[in-house]
Write a protein that holds these residues in place. Structure first.
Motif, PDB file in Angstrom:
ATOM      1  N   SER A 129     107.245  97.175 -75.794  1.00 21.60           N
ATOM      2  CA  SER A 129     106.835  98.312 -76.008  1.00 21.60           C
ATOM      3  C   SER A 129     106.776  99.371 -74.857  1.00 21.60           C
ATOM      4  CB  SER A 129     105.103  98.180 -76.281  1.00 21.60           C
ATOM      5  OG  SER A 129     104.477  97.990 -74.948  1.00 21.60           O
ATOM      6  N   PHE A 130     107.294  99.189 -73.761  1.00 15.37           N
ATOM      7  CA  PHE A 130     107.408  99.909 -72.487  1.00 15.37           C
ATOM      8  C   PHE A 130     108.878 100.286 -72.208  1.00 15.37           C
ATOM      9  CE2 PHE A 130     103.437  97.603 -71.327  1.00 15.37           C
ATOM     10  CZ  PHE A 130     102.672  98.840 -71.421  1.00 15.37           C
ATOM     11  N   PHE A 131     109.764  99.816 -73.201  1.00 15.14           N
ATOM     12  CA  PHE A 131     111.086 100.352 -73.035  1.00 15.14           C
ATOM     13  C   PHE A 131     111.672 100.938 -74.466  1.00 15.14           C
ATOM     14  CE2 PHE A 131     110.632  96.964 -70.090  1.00 15.14           C
ATOM     15  CZ  PHE A 131     111.384  97.151 -69.049  1.00 15.14           C
ATOM     16  N   GLU A 132     112.804 101.560 -74.192  1.00 16.85           N
ATOM     17  CA  GLU A 132     113.481 102.140 -75.627  1.00 16.85           C
ATOM     18  C   GLU A 132     114.409 101.304 -76.203  1.00 16.85           C
ATOM     19  OE1 GLU A 132     116.025 106.065 -76.712  1.00 16.85           O
ATOM     20  OE2 GLU A 132     115.346 105.844 -74.574  1.00 16.85           O
TER      21      GLU A 132
ATOM     22  N   PRO B 220     105.631  85.477 -77.986  1.00 18.82           N
ATOM     23  CA  PRO B 220     105.705  86.755 -78.905  1.00 18.82           C
ATOM     24  C   PRO B 220     104.726  87.942 -78.177  1.00 18.82           C
ATOM     25  CG  PRO B 220     105.921  84.769 -80.141  1.00 18.82           C
ATOM     26  CD  PRO B 220     105.531  84.562 -78.816  1.00 18.82           C
ATOM     27  N   ILE B 221     103.534  87.617 -77.956  1.00 20.07           N
ATOM     28  CA  ILE B 221     102.715  88.497 -77.615  1.00 20.07           C
ATOM     29  C   ILE B 221     103.035  89.163 -76.436  1.00 20.07           C
ATOM     30  CG2 ILE B 221     100.393  88.876 -76.870  1.00 20.07           C
ATOM     31  CD1 ILE B 221      99.388  86.895 -78.729  1.00 20.07           C
ATOM     32  N   LEU B 222     103.404  88.633 -75.464  1.00 22.03           N
ATOM     33  CA  LEU B 222     103.852  89.134 -74.156  1.00 22.03           C
ATOM     34  C   LEU B 222     105.507  89.847 -74.226  1.00 22.03           C
ATOM     35  CD1 LEU B 222     103.110  86.181 -71.429  1.00 22.03           C
ATOM     36  CD2 LEU B 222     101.622  88.165 -72.081  1.00 22.03           C
ATOM     37  N   ARG B 223     106.276  89.274 -75.157  1.00 23.59           N
ATOM     38  CA  ARG B 223     107.436  89.799 -75.502  1.00 23.59           C
ATOM     39  C   ARG B 223     107.228  91.251 -75.970  1.00 23.59           C
ATOM     40  NH1 ARG B 223     112.384  90.499 -73.357  1.00 23.59           N
ATOM     41  NH2 ARG B 223     114.067  90.998 -75.044  1.00 23.59           N
TER      42      ARG B 223
ATOM     43  N   VAL C 224     102.393  76.327 -78.965  1.00 21.74           N
ATOM     44  CA  VAL C 224     101.343  77.582 -78.960  1.00 21.74           C
ATOM     45  C   VAL C 224     102.189  78.873 -78.114  1.00 21.74           C
ATOM     46  CG1 VAL C 224      99.067  78.293 -78.097  1.00 21.74           C
ATOM     47  CG2 VAL C 224      99.436  76.320 -79.301  1.00 21.74           C
ATOM     48  N   PHE C 225     102.725  78.084 -76.922  1.00 18.71           N
ATOM     49  CA  PHE C 225     103.229  79.257 -76.046  1.00 18.71           C
ATOM     50  C   PHE C 225     104.349  79.972 -76.782  1.00 18.71           C
ATOM     51  CE2 PHE C 225     106.545  80.440 -72.877  1.00 18.71           C
ATOM     52  CZ  PHE C 225     105.863  81.481 -72.079  1.00 18.71           C
ATOM     53  N   GLY C 226     105.194  79.022 -77.645  1.00 22.74           N
ATOM     54  CA  GLY C 226     106.331  79.671 -78.277  1.00 22.74           C
ATOM     55  C   GLY C 226     106.113  80.599 -79.443  1.00 22.74           C
ATOM     56  N   VAL C 227     105.237  80.290 -80.242  1.00 23.75           N
ATOM     57  CA  VAL C 227     104.757  80.819 -81.339  1.00 23.75           C
ATOM     58  C   VAL C 227     103.862  82.197 -81.164  1.00 23.75           C
ATOM     59  CG1 VAL C 227     103.795  80.636 -83.670  1.00 23.75           C
ATOM     60  CG2 VAL C 227     105.195  78.870 -82.577  1.00 23.75           C
ATOM     61  N   ILE C 228     102.798  82.134 -80.320  1.00 20.07           N
ATOM     62  CA  ILE C 228     101.785  82.902 -79.875  1.00 20.07           C
ATOM     63  C   ILE C 228     101.978  83.957 -78.569  1.00 20.07           C
ATOM     64  CG2 ILE C 228      99.310  83.237 -79.817  1.00 20.07           C
ATOM     65  CD1 ILE C 228      99.122  80.993 -81.623  1.00 20.07           C
ATOM     66  N   VAL C 229     102.007  82.933 -77.586  1.00 21.74           N
ATOM     67  CA  VAL C 229     101.917  83.583 -76.316  1.00 21.74           C
ATOM     68  C   VAL C 229     103.173  84.304 -76.100  1.00 21.74           C
ATOM     69  CG1 VAL C 229     101.294  83.231 -73.647  1.00 21.74           C
ATOM     70  CG2 VAL C 229     100.182  82.017 -75.489  1.00 21.74           C
TER      71      VAL C 229
ATOM     72  N   GLY D 237     110.786  99.596 -79.884  1.00 24.98           N
ATOM     73  CA  GLY D 237     110.192 100.142 -78.614  1.00 24.98           C
ATOM     74  C   GLY D 237     108.752 100.698 -79.390  1.00 24.98           C
ATOM     75  N   VAL D 238     108.712 101.607 -80.310  1.00 22.55           N
ATOM     76  CA  VAL D 238     107.771 102.349 -80.958  1.00 22.55           C
ATOM     77  C   VAL D 238     107.117 101.266 -81.906  1.00 22.55           C
ATOM     78  CG1 VAL D 238     107.288 104.151 -82.486  1.00 22.55           C
ATOM     79  CG2 VAL D 238     108.855 104.568 -80.830  1.00 22.55           C
ATOM     80  N   GLY D 239     107.861 100.356 -82.423  1.00 17.54           N
ATOM     81  CA  GLY D 239     107.261  99.504 -83.274  1.00 17.54           C
ATOM     82  C   GLY D 239     106.144  98.511 -82.732  1.00 17.54           C
ATOM     83  N   SER D 240     106.804  98.172 -81.521  1.00 21.45           N
ATOM     84  CA  SER D 240     105.748  97.102 -80.490  1.00 21.45           C
ATOM     85  C   SER D 240     104.633  97.842 -80.138  1.00 21.45           C
ATOM     86  CB  SER D 240     106.660  96.762 -79.428  1.00 21.45           C
ATOM     87  OG  SER D 240     107.795  96.123 -79.785  1.00 21.45           O
ATOM     88  N   ALA D 241     104.687  99.252 -79.734  1.00 19.77           N
ATOM     89  CA  ALA D 241     103.705 100.039 -79.434  1.00 19.77           C
ATOM     90  C   ALA D 241     102.728 100.330 -80.264  1.00 19.77           C
ATOM     91  CB  ALA D 241     104.109 101.523 -78.822  1.00 19.77           C
TER      92      ALA D 241
END
Length: 319
Positions: free
Chosen positions: A60-63, A52-55, A45-50, A287-291
């Protein structure tokens, strides 16, 4: 009487204490075993869900302009500001809202009619229910490829049928016009998702006691009155679930558009999810795609909250 001569309370027997210790030890062993058995699931669950969400939130805050980029300067909320100031984003958002509103409304109305038909006392009702579920059981990729062939401008069966019926004079490019293409994609999505909506509503219909219908018939209530006073209030929980699920699925629609139109023609079917995909993977602007991905999440949460609030108010007004 002296303290020395006072009787001391009898000590508990050793057998019950031993039994208590055995039960406690067994529970501790079971808890320890359950913990070790849950570790693989927790890692997955951490590797597949948590992760990627946090990553994605971090990116999204970087270029980040490449998957192998090492120089990724911190830009804060600039990616989000770039998204919100982009006209392509708002155009994609408008198409997504249109797709969500039309498809969800059609699926709810058609699903309610279909659920009523499935709930009717008919012979071989089980066979009819099995046939109805087939469109939903077909994988979305296969369904989209099938509908793309149906709408084909040269050899599509839709053009052939309408031409033979005299409705059209010449074959139409159903996926060649931006507005028509979006509506055809909606049609394909409604065809696939309506059975799921119908079965959710069918579960609500079967839970309505027959005594309510019999009492309404004794009062000589009309069917519109029965629907408004009995059926609709009892279906509010099922409708709430359907609206939330279908809104979320319709708002992040991607696969059916990817197969049928690839966002075209002239970005006429480019929804917000497909726009996020092209921004991140085609333009290599992660970066923009994550945002964009997190903007989608925020909008979905807002729409779900609005749905639930409105349905709660309507439920209170019907009671």
């Amino acid at each position: 009487m002296s303290v020395a001569n006072a009787k001391t309370p009898p000590s508990p027997p050793a057998a019950p204490l031993r039994r208590v210790r055995m039960v406690r030890s067994k529970r501790e062993n079971q808890a320890r075993l359950a913990f070790w058995l849950l570790i693989p699931a927790g890692v997955a669950v951490f590797g597949v869900i948590v992760y990627p969400i946090l990553r994605t939130l971090l990116i999204s805050f970087f270029e980040v302009t490449s998957a192998l980029a090492t120089d990724t300067p911190f830009v804060g909320f600039n990616n989000y500001l770039e998204v919100l100031s982009n006209s392509t984003f708002w155009a994609s958002m408008g198409r997504t809202l249109y797709f969500t509103l039309i498809s969800t409304s059609l699926e709810l109305c058609l699903g309610l009619l279909l659920a009523g038909l499935l709930n009717a006392k008919l012979r071989a009702r089980w066979l009819f229910r099995a046939i109805v579920v087939i469109p939903w059981a077909i994988p979305t990729i296969v369904s989209a490829a099938m509908w793309k062939g149906v709408f084909n401008a040269q050899y599509g069966p839709l053009n052939a049928m309408l031409s033979q019926l005299g409705i059209i004079d010449q074959y139409q490019a159903w996926l060649g016009d931006p507005t028509t293409a979006l509506n055809m994609v909606i049609l394909a999505d409604v065809w696939k998702s309506t059975p799921l909506v119908a079965f959710f509503l069918l579960a609500g219909l079967t839970a309505i006691p027959n005594e309510l219908y019999e009492a309404a018939k004794l009062d000589r209530a009309s069917w519109p009155r029965i629907f408004r006073s009995i059926v609709l209030p009892m279906l509010i929980p099922s409708i709430s679930i359907v609206l939330v699920l279908r809104t979320v699925e319709a708002f992040k629609v991607f696969d059916i558009i990817y197969v049928m139109t690839r966002g075209g023609p002239v970005n006429g079917t480019q929804t917000i999810a497909y726009y996020a995909y092209t921004t991140a993977f085609s333009d290599q602007n992660f970066g923009v795609g994550s945002a964009l991905s997190y903007v989608i999440v925020i909008v979905i949460l807002a729409l779900s909250a609005i749905y639930l609030r409105l349905l709660r108010r309507s439920e209170m007004s019907l009671l």
